[in-house]
Design an enzyme around this catalytic site. Structure first.
Site, PDB file in Angstrom:
ATOM      1  N   HIS A  26       0.899  -1.288  -0.061  1.00  0.00           N
ATOM      2  CA  HIS A  26      -0.042   0.057   0.221  1.00  0.00           C
ATOM      3  C   HIS A  26       0.882   1.251  -0.237  1.00  0.00           C
ATOM      4  O   HIS A  26       1.832   1.198   0.774  1.00  0.00           O
ATOM      5  CB  HIS A  26      -0.788   0.034   1.311  1.00  0.00           C
ATOM      6  CG  HIS A  26      -1.527   1.413   1.572  1.00  0.00           C
ATOM      7  ND1 HIS A  26      -2.624   1.659   0.701  1.00  0.00           N
ATOM      8  CD2 HIS A  26      -1.360   2.285   2.261  1.00  0.00           C
ATOM      9  CE1 HIS A  26      -2.986   3.069   1.169  1.00  0.00           C
ATOM     10  NE2 HIS A  26      -2.050   3.370   2.587  1.00  0.00           N
TER      11      HIS A  26
ATOM     12  N   CYS B 168       0.551   5.616   0.045  1.00  0.00           N
ATOM     13  CA  CYS B 168      -0.581   6.665  -0.035  1.00  0.00           C
ATOM     14  C   CYS B 168       0.147   8.121  -0.579  1.00  0.00           C
ATOM     15  O   CYS B 168       0.627   8.640   0.173  1.00  0.00           O
ATOM     16  CB  CYS B 168      -1.139   6.989   1.301  1.00  0.00           C
ATOM     17  SG  CYS B 168      -0.179   6.489   2.852  1.00  0.00           S
TER      18      CYS B 168
ATOM     19  N   HIS C 139      -9.784  10.702   4.754  1.00  0.00           N
ATOM     20  CA  HIS C 139      -9.421  11.864   5.604  1.00  0.00           C
ATOM     21  C   HIS C 139     -10.380  12.516   5.861  1.00  0.00           C
ATOM     22  O   HIS C 139     -10.357  13.653   6.800  1.00  0.00           O
ATOM     23  CB  HIS C 139      -8.523  12.795   4.748  1.00  0.00           C
ATOM     24  CG  HIS C 139      -7.014  11.829   4.311  1.00  0.00           C
ATOM     25  ND1 HIS C 139      -7.144  11.190   3.140  1.00  0.00           N
ATOM     26  CD2 HIS C 139      -6.092  11.632   4.976  1.00  0.00           C
ATOM     27  CE1 HIS C 139      -5.853  10.715   3.188  1.00  0.00           C
ATOM     28  NE2 HIS C 139      -5.346  10.778   4.256  1.00  0.00           N
TER      29      HIS C 139
HETATM   30  N1  GLN Z   1      -1.708  -0.228   7.395  1.00  0.00           N
HETATM   31  C1  GLN Z   1      -1.597   0.824   7.702  1.00  0.00           C
HETATM   32  C2  GLN Z   1      -3.061   1.349   8.035  1.00  0.00           C
HETATM   33  O1  GLN Z   1      -3.999   0.990   7.698  1.00  0.00           O
HETATM   34  C3  GLN Z   1      -1.181   1.872   6.572  1.00  0.00           C
HETATM   35  C4  GLN Z   1      -1.161   3.153   6.901  1.00  0.00           C
HETATM   36  C5  GLN Z   1      -0.678   4.294   5.919  1.00  0.00           C
HETATM   37  O2  GLN Z   1      -0.514   4.066   4.718  1.00  0.00           O
HETATM   38  N2  GLN Z   1       0.108   5.424   6.244  1.00  0.00           N
HETATM   39  O3  GLN Z   1      -3.246   2.422   9.025  1.00  0.00           O
HETATM   40 ZN    ZN Z   2      -2.047   5.029   3.271  1.00  0.00          ZN
END
Ligand code: GLN
Ligand code: ZN
Length: 768
Positions: free
Chosen positions: A648, A650, A701
């Site tokens: 993942h 972001c 968010h």
């Molecule tokens: N696995 C983390 C969460 O869900 C990922 C957080 C992030 O991408 N900053 O909180």
């Molecule tokens: Zn994230």
């Protein structure tokens, strides 16, 4: 007499115990009125100046202090208040409007915030409108007067320079640039003229953008700007300050019509220094020599620094050198004095802002009064380094040789993606458009209270574990009820995705008061990697296995990746970042394998900070990406074909990053895109991406619950450019900051949206 001077270029504003943060938050909460607020801030501000004076710093900066962020200060000084802040009617920007821009208010969203170069500090992005440009006040002048009147200190006001300010702004077209420059210049001129009239001797103009990969033409713009400014204030000395790397066009920079140039001699990979030695430095300018690391927390090796100063004084006369930190000390905590629990081998080797200023004054003294004058300190410094370097923590030979070995090998999955994905699909038997989440569920007040009780010793480890298990169980039920396809345990046992792993791995320590400002009043306390990182015991297996035992559905294991742990920690500086990253990668590989052998066959390794570690200079990027991607592969590629690796990330700007993402070779990636969905989809129109991918279908968010139709729309846009068989459905990031009701409602809608799209596609297929 020819002597060196000591100078600082920025001091942390937050205070030894985050007084600044508390003052801001008390004002926002309404427990302080504006007068009290301003008085408390003044006390902090003056206290910071006094400290620097008491330390013996010759040239002390002002206007490095702020009520939120120094870029926002520049924007409001220039009248750049976006029209959406309806309370603003022109003139000096009131505090309420200032904070609406910073934080939003109930009707108006906050301005965008982004990372300050390659640091973890975030600034408010100026929205530059030529028509709005007008000088509303002169903050540096006010700060200069205050220091003079209240403390009798003749300071050096600091402002962000025009080139950097424009480069970091948004909202204008490239073609408007000449007009913008022409309207901004008079404002800078006015600020500087007023400083000149006041009798200010030096102003520091920060131009960190000069270390980025700017073109020769862009550099011409810089020269034009400074020619104009210098003409306007012939009696004011300008220290043009750069930092974070070597300046891109050394010759042009040292030729600028200014009276001083500040160079980073720590993070320049030796380039500024070698330019200084080969190209030289002009006779008529002051060199701001950034010799002490302003970004890391370690003691300097004074012996090396003395040599560095000697090599500088060979090329620049001593009375034209200011010794200073490599960048503002904003990026390090205030003082080591308040760390009471650290092992002395670590504590003795640390230097935060105050200790770094002391190093500067020591180097100055050693030069001006002779080496004997600091001999004792140099001996103590050597001893501190030796103790740390000889410590057991830094001498895990097995870790070091494993790193050397891993570096030589290439790492990758046994089967190419398509073949293993087929096997995985058979193994997991998921519907198409599978739904899942990013890992964390709401960290409610109860979760935080429970952790507090455990930390304070009111609860035993067993009690705490029972609590966490209960939360896991509750959320497994909730996820089943919502109808998600792939479940997670919820991360209730973690405060922070990096700190959690730091506590469980060898090689880390934690600070008590080691806070640094991240954005606004938010401060972070990064873990410290001080030794060789190594795996001790499984870190996440217990919770994942517990969760998996409660359900027939697949539970996805959850780890933070090596590059993110590296980028969000303070790291040792005696070995390369690359090697630290490999150490982390090898430790996490063991965790991935432990999960796999415990029956967890879907494992997500988060790398949200991979992109932000990208070096400022284009020419350095490939090297970083090579070892970053290799580290990720080391951690994730030793698993069986049927074990599915997720990752993942972001941030939004993926267009230039698709190749890197693809080279991570994760079976599935989820990325935060819901705020720029259209843009991202266009990235896939040009490039084909074949692996599993979840484009976040809603923005976590905000507490807003997105409607089913909105998400149907998002999914349909996604599967226009991506194959439906590779597409996953998930929110765009973890849900830990959200409340429970909105989380459940949003996820229900998300699952419903997936069902709607699946049914539509099935009907279509039947009709085809
Ligand atoms: N696995 C983390 C969460 O869900 C990922 C957080 C992030 O991408 N900053 O909180
Ligand atoms: Zn994230």
């Amino acid at each position: 007499m020819d002597v060196l001077k000591s100078s600082n270029i920025g001091y942390p504003r937050i205070g030894e115990d985050r007084e600044w943060k508390r003052t801001l938050e008390a004002y926002w909460a309404g427990t302080l009125n504006e007068t009290e607020f301003m008085a408390q801030l003044e006390a902090i501000r003056l206290g910071n100046l006094q400290k620097q004076r008491d330390q013996g710093i010759d040239i002390i900066p002002v206007n490095d202090f702020t009520l939120y962020d120094q870029m926002l200060d520049m924007s409001v000084m220039f009248g750049l208040v976006p029209e959406r802040y309806s309370a603003y009617k022109g003139g000096t920007v009131p505090l309420s409007v200032y904070y609406s821009m910073a934080r939003g208010n109930k009707d108006e969203v906050a301005s965008e915030m982004t990372k300050w170069f390659n640091t973890n500090y975030h600034y408010i992005v100026p929205e530059l409108k030529e028509s709005q440009l007008t000088l509303t006040e002169n903050k540096p002048l006010a700060a200069y007067r205050e220091a003079k009147e209240k403390l009798g200190i003749d300071t050096k006001p600091v402002i962000v320079g025009p080139y950097t300010f424009i480069s970091l702004s948004k909202g204008y077209e490239k073609s408007d640039l000449p007009a913008i420059i022409l309207s901004l210049l008079p404002l800078y001129t006015k600020i500087l003229r007023e400083l000149e009239q006041e009798g200010v001797k030096w102003v520091q103009i920060d131009e960190p953008s000069l270390v980025s990969s700017l073109s020769k033409d862009e550099m011409k713009t810089v020269t034009y700007l400074y020619e104009k400014l210098n003409e306007a204030v012939p009696n004011l000395n300008i220290m043009l300050q750069t930092y974070f790397d070597a300046v891109e066009h050394y010759q042009e920079v040292i030729d600028l019509p200014v009276q001083g140039i500040g160079l980073d001699l720590v993070h320049d990979k030796g380039k500024n220094l070698s330019n200084l030695q080969t190209v030289g430095f002009p006779q008529d300018k002051i060199l701001g020599a950034g010799v002490i690391d302003g970004k890391n927390i370690w003691l300097s090796d004074l012996t090396k620094k003395i040599k560095l100063v000697e090599s500088i004084t060979k090329h620049v006369a001593e009375d034209r050198i200011w010794l200073q930190p490599s960048c503002s000390l904003l990026h390090v905590p205030v003082t080591v004095r308040n760390e009471t629990e650290l092992a002395s081998e670590v504590k003795e080797a640390l230097a935060f802002a105050d200790e770094k200023l002391e190093e500067i004054t020591l180097l100055v003294r050693g030069n001006n009064e002779g080496p004997e004058s600091i001999e004792e300190k140099v001996t103590a410094n050597k001893a501190a380094w030796q103790t740390l370097n000889n410590s057991k923590a830094r001498n895990h030979k097995d870790v070091q040789s494993a790193v050397e070995q891993a570096k030589q090998q290439s790492h990758g999955r046994t089967l190419p993606f398509k073949q293993r994905y087929q096997k995985q699909q058979a193994y997991f038997n998921l519907p198409f458009l599978p739904t899942t989440t990013i890992g964390s569920f709401p960290q409610t007040a109860e979760v935080k209270q429970a952790r507090g009780k455990f930390k304070r010793g009111e609860w035993t480890a067993d009690q705490y574990e029972a609590f966490v298990n209960e939360e896991i169980g509750r959320w497994i039920d909730i996820q089943e009820e919502i109808g998600l396809d792939v479940l997670v345990h919820g991360e209730f046992e973690r405060t922070d995705m990096v700190e959690f792993f730091g506590h469980k791995l060898g090689g880390f320590v934690f600070l008590e008061k080691g806070w640094v400002q991240s954005y606004g009043s938010r401060c972070v306390k990064p873990p410290v990697i001080y030794g060789d990182v190594h795996f001790i015991d499984p870190m996440t297996v217990k919770e994942s296995v517990y969760a998996q035992a409660l359900t027939k559905k697949t539970v996805k294991g959850m780890l933070t990746g090596p590059v993110t742990i590296l980028n969000w920690s303070f790291v040792r500086d005696d070995i390369s970042r690359e090697n630290i990253c490999y150490q982390l990668a090898l430790a996490l590989k063991q965790e991935v394998e432990a999960l796999e052998s415990a029956g967890i066959k879907m494992i997500q390794v988060d790398e949200p900070a991979l992109r932000e570690g990208l070096p400022l200079k284009k020419s350095d990027r490939d090297e970083y990406l090579n070892w970053a991607v290799h580290s990720f592969l080391i951690s994730t590629s030793s698993v069986e074909d049927t074990t599915q690796i997720h990752t993942h990330m972001c941030y939004c700007d993926f267009n230039s990053f698709m190749d890197v993402i693809s080279s991570l070779d994760a079976d599935v990636i989820s990325i935060e895109t819901s705020r720029s969905h259209g843009e991202l989809a266009s990235a896939f129109e040009e490039k084909t991406y074949e692996k599993g991918i979840g484009l976040g279908v809603y923005d976590i968010h905000s507490p807003r619950v997105p409607a089913v139709e909105e998400m149907v729309d998002m999914i349909e846009r996604g599967i226009k450019v991506l194959d439906k068989d590779q597409f996953w459905i998930n929110p765009d990031c973890g849900l830990k900051t959200r409340g429970v009701p909105e989380t459940v409602a949003s996820l229900k809608n998300m699952v419903e949206a997936a069902t709607v799209v699946r049914n539509k596609l099935l009907v279509q297929q039947e009709n085809d």
